[in-house]
Write a protein that holds these residues in place. Sequence first.
Motif, short mmCIF file in Angstrom:
data_model
loop_
_atom_site.label_atom_id
_atom_site.label_comp_id
_atom_site.label_asym_id
_atom_site.label_seq_id
_atom_site.Cartn_x
_atom_site.Cartn_y
_atom_site.Cartn_z
N GLY A 105 184.94 122.45 -94.56
CA GLY A 105 184.48 121.26 -94.28
C GLY A 105 184.65 120.74 -92.86
N VAL A 106 183.79 120.13 -92.13
CA VAL A 106 184.24 119.87 -90.69
C VAL A 106 183.46 118.49 -90.64
N VAL A 124 178.36 128.09 -89.06
CA VAL A 124 177.80 128.48 -90.28
C VAL A 124 177.43 130.13 -90.04
N HIS A 125 177.18 130.41 -88.80
CA HIS A 125 176.86 131.93 -88.48
C HIS A 125 178.11 132.77 -88.66
N GLY A 126 179.23 132.25 -88.30
CA GLY A 126 180.41 133.02 -88.46
C GLY A 126 181.10 133.00 -89.61
N GLY A 140 177.94 130.50 -97.12
CA GLY A 140 179.12 130.17 -96.45
C GLY A 140 180.00 129.45 -96.60
N ARG A 141 179.98 128.52 -97.30
CA ARG A 141 180.85 127.59 -97.80
C ARG A 141 181.20 126.69 -96.85
N VAL A 142 180.30 126.32 -95.80
CA VAL A 142 180.54 125.51 -94.68
C VAL A 142 179.92 124.19 -95.14
N TRP A 143 180.80 122.89 -94.74
CA TRP A 143 179.94 121.65 -95.10
C TRP A 143 180.16 120.65 -93.96
N LEU A 158 170.52 123.47 -91.00
CA LEU A 158 171.58 124.69 -90.68
C LEU A 158 171.90 125.42 -91.98
N GLY A 159 171.49 124.62 -92.96
CA GLY A 159 171.93 125.49 -94.24
C GLY A 159 173.48 125.36 -94.66
N SER A 160 173.93 124.35 -94.26
CA SER A 160 175.37 123.89 -94.97
C SER A 160 175.05 123.07 -95.90
N GLY A 161 176.31 122.57 -96.61
CA GLY A 161 176.27 121.60 -97.48
C GLY A 161 176.54 120.19 -96.92
#
Length: 304
Positions: A105-106, A124-126, A140-143, A158-161
Amino acid sequence: MRLSILDQVPLTEHTPTPADAIASGLHLAQEGEALGYHRIWYAEHHHSASFASPAPEIMTALALERTKRIRVGTGGILLPLYPVQKVVEVMSMLTQAHGDRVDTGVGRAALNDPDYGEKIAHLVHGLGSLHEPTPGEPPGRVWVLGAGGSTAPLAGGLGSGYVHGHFFVPHGGEAAMAAYRAAAEPEHMPHTVLAVRAIAAETSERAQQLADAMLLWRARKDLGNDGPIPSADTTAEHVWSEQERTRAKARAKAIIAGTPDQVYTELAALADAHGADEVMINTLTSDPADRHASYRLLAERFAV
């Protein structure tokens, strides 16, 4: 509805040193897992007299070592402070060591970063290729954490949460989550989390005493007196200034307090109004026993 925990690793009268606060936070991860909470995240604060976690990725690593099932992550890394590649490498290592239960989460808090959107896209890409998504989780589990609403459509595109900080700004979340969902592609499995500050106790009177302690801390902080979370006893003996009362009244809108039934009703209504898939609870008390009791009571009421 999923129930999760946001831990700011508070310094309090009962846990006055960083070592005390960190130990309490790690114990909470173990208790949260035993109670059935879906995830626990650790926040990032610097130069704070209230919180003891300037490195949530370290708290995440320590909690992962002490748990087996609960998802653990950062809530959140202050992305403007770091090169994206470093964040990708650190969180990738945790995933490689602990498998598919690590969340990244950022946020940016009040930090200005003209490259923020580009950094999240890189993140997200990384991280997106590290593992396959599970049902109900974005790839990707990016929030992305937000409170003002401007980052919500960015996260969706971007497809994050997306996580809305109701405890920080207790209004505008409905519009932010709607904007997130409108920008999200269905294949990205959009997922929303509502982060709420709440406290439950056996009686509404005790819950209000604990909420008053949170409000005294917050009022003092607003007035430039940053410090540990006071105990309910200290708060009961405190002679409030008019400025403190004014600030506490304004901040009270961001705290839900009561019996488990009362808190359940308010949280369920908030989640429904926001269309939230998950509620993440932040509880600040001086005595860790009160905090753990609140999470236990809510887990029992929500039947997590």
